[in-house]
Design an enzyme around this catalytic site. Structure first.
Site, PDB file in Angstrom:
ATOM      1  CE  LYS A  81      -1.640   3.046   2.466  1.00  0.00           C
ATOM      2  NZ  LYS A  81      -1.742   4.088   1.699  1.00  0.00           N
TER       3      LYS A  81
ATOM      4  CD  GLU B 217      13.561   2.489  10.166  1.00  0.00           C
ATOM      5  OE1 GLU B 217      13.577   3.324  10.781  1.00  0.00           O
ATOM      6  OE2 GLU B 217      14.035   1.203  10.604  1.00  0.00           O
TER       7      GLU B 217
ATOM      8  CD  GLN C 284       5.518  18.312   5.253  1.00  0.00           C
ATOM      9  OE1 GLN C 284       4.836  17.371   5.502  1.00  0.00           O
ATOM     10  NE2 GLN C 284       6.341  18.870   6.094  1.00  0.00           N
TER      11      GLN C 284
ATOM     12  CB  CYS D 153      13.044  10.027   7.774  1.00  0.00           C
ATOM     13  SG  CYS D 153      14.023   8.612   6.622  1.00  0.00           S
TER      14      CYS D 153
ATOM     15  N   GLY E 281       2.459   5.375  12.934  1.00  0.00           N
ATOM     16  CA  GLY E 281       3.478   4.050  13.627  1.00  0.00           C
ATOM     17  C   GLY E 281       2.930   3.860  14.813  1.00  0.00           C
TER      18      GLY E 281
HETATM   19  P1  NAD Z   1       2.071   8.830   7.229  1.00  0.00           P
HETATM   20  O1  NAD Z   1       2.241   8.478   8.561  1.00  0.00           O
HETATM   21  O2  NAD Z   1       1.159   9.988   7.214  1.00  0.00           O
HETATM   22  O3  NAD Z   1       1.861   7.832   6.231  1.00  0.00           O
HETATM   23  C1  NAD Z   1       2.529   6.809   5.953  1.00  0.00           C
HETATM   24  C2  NAD Z   1       1.663   5.727   5.403  1.00  0.00           C
HETATM   25  O4  NAD Z   1       0.808   5.287   6.210  1.00  0.00           O
HETATM   26  C3  NAD Z   1       0.833   6.019   4.112  1.00  0.00           C
HETATM   27  O5  NAD Z   1       0.983   5.115   3.003  1.00  0.00           O
HETATM   28  C4  NAD Z   1      -0.161   6.411   4.613  1.00  0.00           C
HETATM   29  O6  NAD Z   1      -1.613   6.159   3.719  1.00  0.00           O
HETATM   30  C5  NAD Z   1      -0.374   5.338   5.596  1.00  0.00           C
HETATM   31  N1  NAD Z   1      -1.169   5.348   6.693  1.00  0.00           N
HETATM   32  C6  NAD Z   1      -1.972   6.518   7.035  1.00  0.00           C
HETATM   33  N2  NAD Z   1      -2.925   6.116   8.190  1.00  0.00           N
HETATM   34  C7  NAD Z   1      -2.954   5.007   8.348  1.00  0.00           C
HETATM   35  C8  NAD Z   1      -3.675   4.024   9.212  1.00  0.00           C
HETATM   36  N3  NAD Z   1      -4.578   4.427  10.260  1.00  0.00           N
HETATM   37  N4  NAD Z   1      -3.540   2.692   9.028  1.00  0.00           N
HETATM   38  C9  NAD Z   1      -2.450   2.339   8.020  1.00  0.00           C
HETATM   39  N5  NAD Z   1      -1.506   2.872   7.229  1.00  0.00           N
HETATM   40  C10 NAD Z   1      -2.049   4.207   7.560  1.00  0.00           C
HETATM   41  O7  NAD Z   1       3.548   9.621   7.012  1.00  0.00           O
HETATM   42  P2  NAD Z   1       3.776  10.443   5.430  1.00  0.00           P
HETATM   43  O8  NAD Z   1       3.433  11.730   5.727  1.00  0.00           O
HETATM   44  O9  NAD Z   1       3.607   9.637   4.291  1.00  0.00           O
HETATM   45  O10 NAD Z   1       5.452  10.367   5.676  1.00  0.00           O
HETATM   46  C11 NAD Z   1       6.424  11.316   6.269  1.00  0.00           C
HETATM   47  C12 NAD Z   1       6.885  10.625   7.265  1.00  0.00           C
HETATM   48  O11 NAD Z   1       7.584   9.673   6.957  1.00  0.00           O
HETATM   49  C13 NAD Z   1       7.834  11.621   8.149  1.00  0.00           C
HETATM   50  O12 NAD Z   1       7.619  11.360   9.732  1.00  0.00           O
HETATM   51  C14 NAD Z   1       9.171  10.880   7.782  1.00  0.00           C
HETATM   52  O13 NAD Z   1      10.153  11.077   8.773  1.00  0.00           O
HETATM   53  C15 NAD Z   1       8.801   9.577   7.738  1.00  0.00           C
HETATM   54  N6  NAD Z   1       9.669   8.681   7.135  1.00  0.00           N
HETATM   55  C16 NAD Z   1      10.621   7.738   7.921  1.00  0.00           C
HETATM   56  C17 NAD Z   1      11.466   7.400   7.231  1.00  0.00           C
HETATM   57  C18 NAD Z   1      12.522   6.337   8.100  1.00  0.00           C
HETATM   58  O14 NAD Z   1      13.015   5.091   7.274  1.00  0.00           O
HETATM   59  N7  NAD Z   1      12.520   6.369   9.291  1.00  0.00           N
HETATM   60  C19 NAD Z   1      11.763   7.235   5.853  1.00  0.00           C
HETATM   61  C20 NAD Z   1      11.076   8.113   5.019  1.00  0.00           C
HETATM   62  C21 NAD Z   1       9.845   8.750   5.700  1.00  0.00           C
END
Ligand code: NAD
Length: 479
Positions: free
Chosen positions: A170, A245, A326, A279, A228
């Site tokens: 997804k 992550e 954003q 990130c 997360g």
């Molecule tokens: P997000 O948490 O909004 O979304 C991430 C994913 O989770 C998306 O596919 C989203 O549709 C899904 N999602 C949202 N709600 C959900 C739910 N209730 N149940 C299951 N899935 C759900 O994050 P984002 O805005 O897409 O990404 C930015 C974040 O990602 C930042 O905090 C960044 O630091 C982090 N990030 C971390 C790493 C790492 O490896 N540590 C790498 C890249 C990005």
């Protein structure tokens, strides 16, 4: 409409999402299917049905498929990079680099499929032998963020398949284009139907379905801390395996003895490139007294030369922010930092249209000085081209400040002192430590991940990915 890929067939969704170019919001890249929970259910069922045979596929079969996928990604890096830059907003060279990384990752895990390893040893009991092997986990749900639209999917899908798991993928809503292109390559790779499924759709619908379905044995998630935590709670409730992550507030220390040019290049690169939407971005610069003013002056000078423009235009250093929401978060944090006493040394200007008059989510990179550790700008992830500076007395104070964060993904230091570099590598509370290098920009063949509030569970990438995508079996034989 670009459909989902379920059980080896392209399947239109009940809903549609529009993929918009953040460099020019008039540009509609395409329309993509949005699944509902029933479609996600079909994908999970297909993956479940495909698992028994796929988990027993030969290493050669898995090598051939992953290697071919890697070859095609690499061959099409310019085209796929263009699509990625168009939908996410990182510059074309950055986007092509990301595609290259995705191709390399498939090649790496093709090799790993041939090296499953295992151990044999004598039992402590006479006449008994012990074998320790790794087996596939089952159906894995892979949930990815928007900021690395092809590399993060690659570093989850490739190891999952290499070790015999079936995948329901997804992607993030904002970047369906790269995910779809990757799925299209996988659909022609020789994978049996159901082994790989693409289910584009809302996190609250498709994502939650994956989290709560007992047929999904494991969830690999990359995204925000808030999501997360939901993933963790759902997985613990039904005892599914999971890895997270998440965010960062990555420090980079600049010591008095640093090479100024090296320090500025590392800070500008990891703070602002990819529009700060990494990130691993260095969003907190911790600078010791003796170099502080010279460093800030050099940073501002360098920032003045950065060109903010269309992501796909030659010469652009920094593309747009990914979307309006954003962008709003970035400018809000600049405002909060100023209200709390920070000084905007440079940038932070909203640009409505680029040099060609196209409307986009442009923001000049912002440097905020005179901040203190307790300010929100130093505690919360902004996820944009916004960097704060904290002044430190000496190395010891800088180290303490760098560790004073709920996050622990990456940490950097610019220094010419072997003593301080060595001490920092040991004492930085982060999963990845960089000396005289940007905190962002890592290799594809070694472990990636953090500690504290940034990550949970086993590392991704490199051979360490086996910890998540396999489960260990210990077998005893009395001959
Ligand atoms: P997000 O948490 O909004 O979304 C991430 C994913 O989770 C998306 O596919 C989203 O549709 C899904 N999602 C949202 N709600 C959900 C739910 N209730 N149940 C299951 N899935 C759900 O994050 P984002 O805005 O897409 O990404 C930015 C974040 O990602 C930042 O905090 C960044 O630091 C982090 N990030 C971390 C790493 C790492 O490896 N540590 C790498 C890249 C990005």
């Amino acid at each position: 409409m670009k459909p989902n890929y379920i059980a080896g067939a392209w399947t239109e969704g009940p809903h549609v999402s529009r993929n918009i170019n953040p460099s020019d919001t008039r540009d509609l890249i395409g329309e993509y299917a949005q699944a509902d929970a029933a479609q996600a259910d079909l994908a999970i069922a297909a993956a479940t049905a495909a698992f028994p045979a796929w988990s027993l596929s030969t290493p050669q079969q898995r090598f051939d498929i992953l290697d071919a996928v890697g070859t095609e990604i690499l061959a099409r890096r310019a085209e796929l990079g263009d699509l990625l830059a168009r939908e996410e907003g990182k510059t074309l060279p950055e986007a092509i680099g990301e595609v290259q990384r995705a191709g390399n990752i498939f090649k790496f895990f093709a090799g790993e499929a041939l090296r499953p390893g295992g151990e044999t040893m004598p039992s402590v009991r006479p006449g008994v032998g012990v074998e320790i092997t790794r087996e596939a986990v089952g159906v894995v749900g892979l949930i990815t963020p928007w900021n690395f639209p092809i590399a993060i999917p690659a570093w989850k899908i490739a190891p999952a398949l290499a070790w015999g798991n079936c995948v329901v993928f997804k992607p993030a809503d904002l970047v369906p284009g790269s995910a779809w292109a990757l799925a299209e390559i996988l659909s022609r790779s020789g994978l049996p139907a159901g082994v790989f499924n693409l289910v584009m759709g809302r996190g609250s619908v498709v994502g939650e379905k994956l989290l709560n379905d007992p047929r999904v044995a494991a969830i690999s998630f990359t995204g925000s801390v808030a999501t997360g935590q939901k993933v963790a709670a759902a997985c613990v409730a039904r005892m599914a395996k999971f890895q997270l992550e998440m965010g960062g507030k990555n420090p980079m220390i600049v010591l008095d003895d640093a090479d100024l040019g090296v320090a500025v290049n590392a800070a500008v690169n990891s703070g602002f490139f990819s529009t700060g939407q990494r990130c691993t971005a260095s969003s907190r610069l911790i600078v010791t007294e003796g170099i502080h003013d010279r460093f800030i002056a050099a940073m501002v000078e360098k920032m003045k030369g950065l060109k903010v423009d269309d992501a796909r235009k030659a010469g652009t250093d920094i593309g747009p922010v990914v979307d309006a929401s954003q962008l709003g978060q970035d400018t809000d944090y600049i405002g909060i930092a100023k209200t709390e006493g920070g000084k905007l040394a440079h940038g932070g200007e909203r640009i409505e249209t680029n040099a060609d008059g196209a409307p986009g989510f442009y923001l000049t990179p912002a440097l905020i000085t005179d901040t203190t550790p307790a300010m929100r700008i130093n505690r919360e992830e902004v996820f944009g081209p916004v960097v704060s500076v904290i002044r430190a007395r000496d190395y010891e104070e800088a180290l303490a400040l760098s560790n004073d964060t709920p996050f622990g993904l990456a940490a950097g230091i610019a220094t010419t002192s072997l003593k301080h570099a060595t001490h920092f590598k040991r004492h930085a509370q982060a999963g990845m430590v960089m000396v005289n290098l940007p905190t962002a920009g890592v290799d594809y063949h070694v472990p990636f991940g953090g500690r504290k509030g940034s990550s949970y569970g086993p590392r991704e990438q490199g051979r360490y990915a086996a910890e998540f995508y396999t489960t260990v079996k210990t077998a005893y034989t009395q001959a």
